[in-house]
Design a protein around this motif. Structure first.
Motif, PDB file in Angstrom:
ATOM      1  N   SER A  53      74.096   7.439 -19.031  1.00 13.45           N
ATOM      2  CA  SER A  53      74.721   7.435 -20.356  1.00 13.45           C
ATOM      3  C   SER A  53      73.896   8.165 -21.408  1.00 13.45           C
ATOM      4  CB  SER A  53      74.920   5.992 -20.823  1.00 13.45           C
ATOM      5  OG  SER A  53      73.650   5.388 -21.102  1.00 13.45           O
ATOM      6  N   GLY A  54      72.641   8.482 -21.079  1.00 13.84           N
ATOM      7  CA  GLY A  54      71.772   9.105 -22.062  1.00 13.84           C
ATOM      8  C   GLY A  54      71.042   8.107 -22.939  1.00 13.84           C
ATOM      9  N   ALA A  55      71.251   6.805 -22.712  1.00 13.98           N
ATOM     10  CA  ALA A  55      70.556   5.777 -23.491  1.00 13.98           C
ATOM     11  C   ALA A  55      69.076   5.691 -23.106  1.00 13.98           C
ATOM     12  CB  ALA A  55      71.217   4.416 -23.294  1.00 13.98           C
ATOM     13  N   GLY A  56      68.745   6.172 -21.920  1.00 10.24           N
ATOM     14  CA  GLY A  56      67.362   6.230 -21.454  1.00 10.24           C
ATOM     15  C   GLY A  56      67.076   7.623 -20.944  1.00 10.24           C
ATOM     16  N   PHE A  57      65.807   7.921 -20.763  1.00  9.54           N
ATOM     17  CA  PHE A  57      65.421   9.249 -20.298  1.00  9.54           C
ATOM     18  C   PHE A  57      64.134   9.168 -19.484  1.00  9.54           C
ATOM     19  CE2 PHE A  57      63.473   8.485 -24.377  1.00  9.54           C
ATOM     20  CZ  PHE A  57      62.184   8.977 -24.254  1.00  9.54           C
ATOM     21  N   VAL A  58      63.915  10.158 -18.650  1.00  4.43           N
ATOM     22  CA  VAL A  58      62.677  10.276 -17.901  1.00  4.43           C
ATOM     23  C   VAL A  58      61.648  10.914 -18.826  1.00  4.43           C
ATOM     24  CG1 VAL A  58      61.542  11.407 -15.946  1.00  4.43           C
ATOM     25  CG2 VAL A  58      63.808  10.396 -15.659  1.00  4.43           C
ATOM     26  N   ALA A  59      60.473  10.308 -18.910  1.00  2.00           N
ATOM     27  CA  ALA A  59      59.407  10.831 -19.769  1.00  2.00           C
ATOM     28  C   ALA A  59      59.090  12.271 -19.375  1.00  2.00           C
ATOM     29  CB  ALA A  59      58.164   9.962 -19.668  1.00  2.00           C
ATOM     30  N   PRO A  60      58.725  13.100 -20.337  1.00  2.00           N
ATOM     31  CA  PRO A  60      58.568  14.529 -20.073  1.00  2.00           C
ATOM     32  C   PRO A  60      57.360  14.916 -19.213  1.00  2.00           C
ATOM     33  CG  PRO A  60      58.083  14.046 -22.366  1.00  2.00           C
ATOM     34  CD  PRO A  60      58.601  12.789 -21.759  1.00  2.00           C
ATOM     35  N   ARG A  61      56.405  14.044 -19.038  1.00  2.00           N
ATOM     36  CA  ARG A  61      55.206  14.417 -18.273  1.00  2.00           C
ATOM     37  C   ARG A  61      54.977  13.486 -17.096  1.00  2.00           C
ATOM     38  NH1 ARG A  61      51.898  16.277 -23.308  1.00  2.00           N
ATOM     39  NH2 ARG A  61      52.641  18.419 -23.297  1.00  2.00           N
ATOM     40  N   PRO A  62      55.416  13.880 -15.915  1.00  2.00           N
ATOM     41  CA  PRO A  62      55.120  13.073 -14.732  1.00  2.00           C
ATOM     42  C   PRO A  62      53.612  13.038 -14.492  1.00  2.00           C
ATOM     43  CG  PRO A  62      56.600  14.912 -14.201  1.00  2.00           C
ATOM     44  CD  PRO A  62      56.147  15.093 -15.595  1.00  2.00           C
ATOM     45  N   GLN A  63      53.170  12.008 -13.810  1.00  2.00           N
ATOM     46  CA  GLN A  63      51.767  11.913 -13.411  1.00  2.00           C
ATOM     47  C   GLN A  63      51.697  12.232 -11.920  1.00  2.00           C
ATOM     48  OE1 GLN A  63      51.769   7.775 -14.764  1.00  2.00           O
ATOM     49  NE2 GLN A  63      49.998   8.284 -16.017  1.00  2.00           N
ATOM     50  N   ARG A  72      48.863  15.364  -0.060  1.00  2.00           N
ATOM     51  CA  ARG A  72      49.839  15.983  -0.960  1.00  2.00           C
ATOM     52  C   ARG A  72      49.995  15.115  -2.210  1.00  2.00           C
ATOM     53  NH1 ARG A  72      54.467  16.638   3.465  1.00  2.00           N
ATOM     54  NH2 ARG A  72      53.689  14.556   3.803  1.00  2.00           N
ATOM     55  N   MET A  73      50.286  15.792  -3.306  1.00  2.00           N
ATOM     56  CA  MET A  73      50.466  15.072  -4.560  1.00  2.00           C
ATOM     57  C   MET A  73      51.798  14.326  -4.571  1.00  2.00           C
ATOM     58  SD  MET A  73      47.750  15.623  -6.089  1.00  2.00           S
ATOM     59  CE  MET A  73      47.530  15.770  -7.830  1.00  2.00           C
ATOM     60  N   ASP A  74      51.747  13.099  -5.058  1.00  2.00           N
ATOM     61  CA  ASP A  74      52.928  12.279  -5.262  1.00  2.00           C
ATOM     62  C   ASP A  74      53.168  12.196  -6.768  1.00  2.00           C
ATOM     63  OD1 ASP A  74      53.134  11.558  -2.409  1.00  2.00           O
ATOM     64  OD2 ASP A  74      51.252  10.521  -2.808  1.00  2.00           O
ATOM     65  N   ALA A  75      54.388  11.915  -7.164  1.00  2.00           N
ATOM     66  CA  ALA A  75      54.746  11.908  -8.579  1.00  2.00           C
ATOM     67  C   ALA A  75      55.075  10.497  -9.045  1.00  2.00           C
ATOM     68  CB  ALA A  75      55.956  12.807  -8.821  1.00  2.00           C
ATOM     69  N   VAL A  76      54.587  10.163 -10.232  1.00  2.00           N
ATOM     70  CA  VAL A  76      54.932   8.902 -10.890  1.00  2.00           C
ATOM     71  C   VAL A  76      55.616   9.262 -12.200  1.00  2.00           C
ATOM     72  CG1 VAL A  76      54.036   6.803 -11.953  1.00  2.00           C
ATOM     73  CG2 VAL A  76      53.024   7.649  -9.824  1.00  2.00           C
ATOM     74  N   VAL A  77      56.806   8.698 -12.396  1.00  2.00           N
ATOM     75  CA  VAL A  77      57.570   8.977 -13.608  1.00  2.00           C
ATOM     76  C   VAL A  77      57.940   7.670 -14.296  1.00  2.00           C
ATOM     77  CG1 VAL A  77      58.487  11.174 -12.776  1.00  2.00           C
ATOM     78  CG2 VAL A  77      59.785   9.090 -12.385  1.00  2.00           C
ATOM     79  N   GLN A  78      58.053   7.766 -15.605  1.00  2.00           N
ATOM     80  CA  GLN A  78      58.455   6.619 -16.414  1.00  2.00           C
ATOM     81  C   GLN A  78      59.863   6.853 -16.944  1.00  2.00           C
ATOM     82  OE1 GLN A  78      55.595   6.162 -19.556  1.00  2.00           O
ATOM     83  NE2 GLN A  78      53.897   5.816 -18.151  1.00  2.00           N
ATOM     84  N   VAL A  79      60.648   5.782 -16.966  1.00  2.00           N
ATOM     85  CA  VAL A  79      61.947   5.809 -17.628  1.00  2.00           C
ATOM     86  C   VAL A  79      61.759   5.079 -18.948  1.00  2.00           C
ATOM     87  CG1 VAL A  79      64.362   5.080 -17.560  1.00  2.00           C
ATOM     88  CG2 VAL A  79      63.239   5.889 -15.472  1.00  2.00           C
ATOM     89  N   ARG A  80      62.150   5.750 -20.034  1.00  2.00           N
ATOM     90  CA  ARG A  80      61.949   5.205 -21.371  1.00  2.00           C
ATOM     91  C   ARG A  80      63.277   5.092 -22.102  1.00  2.00           C
ATOM     92  NH1 ARG A  80      56.678   8.733 -23.241  1.00  2.00           N
ATOM     93  NH2 ARG A  80      55.262   7.860 -21.692  1.00  2.00           N
ATOM     94  N   VAL A  81      63.265   4.229 -23.101  1.00  2.00           N
ATOM     95  CA  VAL A  81      64.375   4.140 -24.043  1.00  2.00           C
ATOM     96  C   VAL A  81      63.801   4.352 -25.430  1.00  2.00           C
ATOM     97  CG1 VAL A  81      65.817   2.650 -22.611  1.00  2.00           C
ATOM     98  CG2 VAL A  81      64.217   1.623 -24.198  1.00  2.00           C
ATOM     99  N   PRO A  82      64.565   4.953 -26.309  1.00  2.00           N
ATOM    100  CA  PRO A  82      64.078   5.143 -27.678  1.00  2.00           C
ATOM    101  C   PRO A  82      63.856   3.772 -28.335  1.00  2.00           C
ATOM    102  CG  PRO A  82      66.045   6.459 -27.280  1.00  2.00           C
ATOM    103  CD  PRO A  82      65.886   5.540 -26.114  1.00  2.00           C
TER     104      PRO A  82
END
Length: 162
Positions: A53-63, A72-82
């Motif tokens: 719905s666009g109410a949340g978003f994936v943070a712009p900088r994965p770790q 191999r590198m693995d990715a950690v991402v955060q889901v945020r809400v305003p």
């Protein structure tokens, strides 16, 4: 620094020799990870709804870190809400244990509030605020740290006892 995570993302997104390219070359990291989260069968309906719905978003900088020990590198991402809630979900993605060489979720924490995450080789740390009566939103009295390590038997991150 941005070039470093972009190179790591490119390395993660590259298909194996047997797999076909399925990610458009101009897709942003946010779009790639949002798509993976939405399509992941382990994602809750609430999290899927936030992202769809666009109410949340994936943070712009994965770790990035080698969480699985496979080199191999693995990715950690955060889901945020305003707003005040901030990070409400943390996901880790890897190709380790995937027979098709595609990224898959090896960790999901989907009911968080104002969480932070950090990575080091072999370790994912999720920190949560512990509010006491009278604490300001910015300044909780304490924090809880949850440390996760790779379990090669299950091909998932597991919580390490404190």
């Amino acid at each position: 620094m941005a070039a470093r995570w972009l190179l790591a993302l490119v390395a993660l997104a590259l298909p194996s020799a047997a797999a076909a390219q399925t990610t458009p070359p101009d897709q942003t990291p946010q779009a790639l990870f949002a798509d993976l989260i939405v399509k992941d069968p382990g994602t809750t309906a609430d999290m899927r709804g936030l992202l769809s719905s666009g109410a949340g978003f994936v943070a712009p900088r994965p770790q990035f870190a080698d969480l699985t020990g496979d080199g191999r590198m693995d990715a950690v991402v955060q889901v945020r809400v305003p707003g005040a809630a901030g990070t409400v979900g943390v996901y880790a993605f890897s190709t380790d244990g995937a027979s098709d060489g595609q990224l898959r979720a090896i960790f999901r924490s989907q009911a968080l509030y104002r969480a932070t995450s950090s990575v080091a080789p072999g370790t994912l740390l999720v920190t949560l605020p512990d509010y006491a009566e009278g604490d300001e939103l910015c300044c909780p009295a304490a924090h809880t740290e949850r440390r996760y390590v790779w379990d090669a038997k299950t091909h998932r991150m597991r919580r390490q006892p404190t």
